[in-house]
Design an enzyme around this catalytic site. Structure first.
Site, PDB file in Angstrom:
ATOM      1  CD  GLN A  40      -1.327   0.027   3.982  1.00 60.14           C
ATOM      2  OE1 GLN A  40      -1.863  -1.308   3.794  1.00 60.14           O
ATOM      3  NE2 GLN A  40      -1.291   0.944   4.396  1.00 60.14           N
ATOM      4  CB  CYS A  53      -5.120  -0.918   6.028  1.00 61.25           C
ATOM      5  SG  CYS A  53      -6.171  -0.275   6.965  1.00 61.25           S
ATOM      6  CG  HIS A  99       1.379  -3.554  19.618  1.00 62.98           C
ATOM      7  ND1 HIS A  99       0.593  -3.231  20.624  1.00 62.98           N
ATOM      8  CD2 HIS A  99      -0.391  -3.784  19.025  1.00 62.98           C
ATOM      9  CE1 HIS A  99      -0.480  -2.575  21.169  1.00 62.98           C
ATOM     10  NE2 HIS A  99      -0.934  -2.935  20.657  1.00 62.98           N
ATOM     11  CG  HIS A 107      -3.500  -2.710   9.435  1.00 61.94           C
ATOM     12  ND1 HIS A 107      -3.395  -2.064   8.426  1.00 61.94           N
ATOM     13  CD2 HIS A 107      -2.763  -3.558   8.843  1.00 61.94           C
ATOM     14  CE1 HIS A 107      -2.649  -2.020   7.797  1.00 61.94           C
ATOM     15  NE2 HIS A 107      -1.736  -4.031   7.657  1.00 61.94           N
ATOM     16  CG  ASN A 157      -0.598  -6.211   6.769  1.00 64.39           C
ATOM     17  OD1 ASN A 157      -1.021  -5.445   5.977  1.00 64.39           O
ATOM     18  ND2 ASN A 157       0.838  -5.810   6.944  1.00 64.39           N
TER      19      ASN A 157
END
Ligand code: NAG
Ligand code: NAG
Length: 330
Positions: free
Chosen positions: A132, A138, A253, A276, A297
């Site tokens: 992306q 996303c 994180h 996300h 992802n």
């Protein structure tokens, strides 16, 4: 639907202490910069180097603990090494909650058993991993992922669809381009618009551009969308029966930013504060009995396991994987 609280922060992360560098890392720093094509203006380099050294240290400590068996996954320095976690979240995520809406809810079939493991990649439902870039799109990648899968189910053809079409054209449906969005708004857009272009005809640009939807290049229709009840058992049934499912997770994180492999479990993760969007393409179980979600992802193939992550399953909805899961009907 469970309301999700999420506040976008608009201030960039600031490194407060004056940057000091470890000279023994000079060569490694230069190599890293070359490898990832990084160039900085003079006064930027010091701050970037300090961030990189911090991240490097954090990764090293985590991996030491990993070898001692304290974590189920390991980390690796990557192209995001010069971003603080705050900066990273602003650039690379982009899932935004915008209140609650009425939605169809997944009616769980009264089937007995679902398979112990599922991987829709093996059945042609999943396109290659994309990147992306520095654009919080996303939500578009996640929405396209489940839509492509459902179109494959319907037509037997795997046709990559245009994330850029969603980024540029679904503002009126509540999405805000590279600043974030929701999959349900994307599905609603495709429904109202009467189509979505192929990514070949409308390629991804990693920025907001003007809407150039062309019905002649459309390869998908959406008739509605279905929300999965927010628990991992329902999600498992949906993944087993429907195909790849769009989901949202908490990735705020360091462990996620630098994830390289293994079974991701983050005790600090929230199940409701999600930032996300991803695509759940399957699930399974390791030989030692640890269960996982197989998650695609949109950060390129250098992140994680060729762009994928195994996220802990049946561990109290870790990182909220089951909180906001849905798919479009076609
Ligand atoms: C896209 O548009 C939004 C809203 O105008 C803006 O905040 C953001 O910076 C833009 N992003 C890019 C990458 O152009
Ligand atoms: C989408 O629906 C419209 C209107 O029914 C139809 O003309 C078009 O062929 C459909 N497109 C696809 C890709 O199925």
């Amino acid at each position: 639907m469970i309301p999700i609280l999420f506040l976008a922060t608009l201030c960039l992360g600031v490194v407060s202490a004056a940057p000091t560098h470890d000279p023994s890392l000079d060569a490694e720093w230069h190599e890293w910069k070359t490898q990832h094509g990084k160039t900085y203006v003079m006064d930027e380099e010091g701050q970037k180097r300090a961030v990189w050294e911090n991240n490097r240290k954090m990764i090293e400590l985590h991996n030491e603990d990993y070898t001692k068996g304290k974590h189920g996954f390991h980390l690796e320095m990557n192209a995001f090494g010069d971003l603080t976690n705050t900066e990273f979240r602003q650039l690379m995520t982009g899932f935004q909650s915008m209140g609650t809406t009425e939605m169809n809810v997944f009616q769980e079939p009264r089937l007995g058993d679902v398979p112990k493991s599922v991987d829709w990649r093996k059945h042609g439902y999943v396109t290659p991993v994309k990147d992306q870039g520095s654009c919080g799109a996303c939500w578009a990648f996640s929405a396209v992922g489940s839509l492509v899968g459902q179109m494959f189910w319907k037509t037997g053809k795997l046709v990559p669809l245009s994330e850029q079409n969603l980024v540029d054209c679904s503002w009126s449906h509540g999405n805000i381009g590279c600043h974030g969005g929701l999959m349900q708004n994307a599905f609603q857009y495709v429904m109202d618009n009467g189509g979505l272009d192929t990514s070949e005809s409308y390629p991804y640009e990693s920025r907001n551009t003007t809407c150039r939807y062309n019905p002649e290049n459309s390869a998908a229709n959406v008739t509605g969308f279905v929300k999965i009840p927010a628990n991992e058992y329902s999600l498992m049934k949906a993944v087993a029966i429907v195909g790849p499912i769009s989901a949202a997770i908490d990735t705020k994180h360091h462990s996620f930013q630098f994830y390289r492999g293994g079974m991701y479990y983050e005790p600090e993760c929230s199940s409701s504060n999600l930032d996300h969007a991803v695509l759940v393409v399957g699930y399974g179980e390791e030989s030692d009995g640890r269960k996982y979600w197989l998650v695609k992802n949109s950060w390129g193939t250098y992140w994680g396991m060729n762009g994928y992550i195994k996220m802990a399953r049946d561990r109290n909805n870790n990182c909220g994987i089951a909180t906001y899961a849905m798919y479009p009907t076609v």
